[in-house]
Design an enzyme around this catalytic site. Sequence first.
Site, PDB file in Angstrom:
ATOM      1  N   GLY A  47      -2.740  -8.777   1.206  1.00  0.00           N
ATOM      2  CA  GLY A  47      -1.216  -9.490   1.310  1.00  0.00           C
ATOM      3  C   GLY A  47      -1.081 -10.186  -0.396  1.00  0.00           C
ATOM      4  O   GLY A  47      -2.043  -8.956  -0.860  1.00  0.00           O
ATOM      5  N   GLU A  48      -0.476 -11.098  -0.098  1.00  0.00           N
ATOM      6  CA  GLU A  48      -0.979 -12.072  -1.750  1.00  0.00           C
ATOM      7  C   GLU A  48      -1.587 -13.333  -1.133  1.00  0.00           C
ATOM      8  O   GLU A  48      -0.872 -13.868  -0.655  1.00  0.00           O
ATOM      9  CB  GLU A  48       0.747 -11.962  -2.484  1.00  0.00           C
ATOM     10  N   CYS A  79      -8.933  -8.246   1.442  1.00  0.00           N
ATOM     11  CA  CYS A  79      -8.705  -7.948   0.780  1.00  0.00           C
ATOM     12  C   CYS A  79      -8.105 -10.066   0.048  1.00  0.00           C
ATOM     13  O   CYS A  79      -9.146 -10.604   0.110  1.00  0.00           O
ATOM     14  CB  CYS A  79      -7.440  -7.761   0.518  1.00  0.00           C
ATOM     15  N   ARG A 106      -9.754 -12.632  -8.626  1.00  0.00           N
ATOM     16  CA  ARG A 106      -8.828 -11.390  -8.186  1.00  0.00           C
ATOM     17  C   ARG A 106      -8.324 -10.547  -9.062  1.00  0.00           C
ATOM     18  O   ARG A 106      -8.947 -10.430  -9.481  1.00  0.00           O
ATOM     19  CB  ARG A 106      -7.116 -11.978  -7.524  1.00  0.00           C
ATOM     20  N   ILE A 134      -6.497  -1.830  -2.814  1.00  0.00           N
ATOM     21  CA  ILE A 134      -5.041  -2.077  -3.764  1.00  0.00           C
ATOM     22  C   ILE A 134      -5.131  -3.213  -4.200  1.00  0.00           C
ATOM     23  O   ILE A 134      -5.436  -4.775  -3.910  1.00  0.00           O
ATOM     24  CB  ILE A 134      -3.608  -2.235  -2.194  1.00  0.00           C
ATOM     25  N   HIS A 170      -9.240  -2.396   2.587  1.00  0.00           N
ATOM     26  CA  HIS A 170      -7.827  -2.309   4.149  1.00  0.00           C
ATOM     27  C   HIS A 170      -8.707  -1.427   4.925  1.00  0.00           C
ATOM     28  O   HIS A 170      -8.069  -0.179   4.796  1.00  0.00           O
ATOM     29  CB  HIS A 170      -6.911  -2.074   3.461  1.00  0.00           C
ATOM     30  N   GLU A 172      -7.946  -1.729   7.007  1.00  0.00           N
ATOM     31  CA  GLU A 172      -6.434  -1.284   8.821  1.00  0.00           C
ATOM     32  C   GLU A 172      -6.034  -0.130   8.231  1.00  0.00           C
ATOM     33  O   GLU A 172      -4.820  -0.049   8.865  1.00  0.00           O
ATOM     34  CB  GLU A 172      -6.238  -2.401   8.815  1.00  0.00           C
TER      35      GLU A 172
END
Length: 201
Positions: A47-48, A79, A106, A134, A170, A172
């Site tokens: 996510g963030e 991530c 990051r 991502i 990721h 998932e």
Amino acid sequence: MMKIGVLALQGAVREHVKSLQAPDCEVVIVKRVEQLNDLDGLVFPGGESTTMRRLVDKYGFFEALKEFSASGKPMFGTCAGLILMAEDISGQDQGHLQVMDMEVERNAFGRQRESFETTLPVLGVAEDIEAVFIRAPLIKNVGERVEILAEYNGEIVAARQDNLLACSFHPELTTDIRFHQYFVQLVRESLESTEQPLAAT
Ligand code: GLN
């Protein structure tokens, strides 16, 4: 039956739930702090990371998550989840949960390569894990207790420290569930090692 939670403050929650399925595993979507109490393992989705940290604080998860990891229960961060777990973040004064001995950077791939897919060998998991990156972070340095599980172009993208597992990509978001099943196995083993021996009769 083991119980694994997916922290559902933000990010790709349902995809993790699907990848964690195993006959001896119940998967729980975690939205309240009390839910952490009866979990045997926890996943931090992507996510963030700054948003996720804000939500962790807002919903009172910070101390409970620190306690969860201090109890030795397995955690798996992907991530942004990896960023939350790191001891240090390049260019920032302090990490977030600071549970895993590593420094992360990051958005380390720059703008040209915001997202891409590749196939990587992951130590102890498989030779051909499909990795989706991502706006991914990289692991720049690791402490002595951290085992490097995967590298991409000579940079660390997956690591393990005892019961803590983290990757920049990721797993998932693919149909390949082997990385998640490696975590399920880790939880299984941690439960077996803490089970009380039966009293002698
Ligand atoms: N770039 C994000 C961050 O710094 C992480 C991206 C992701 O989780 N896909 O938090």
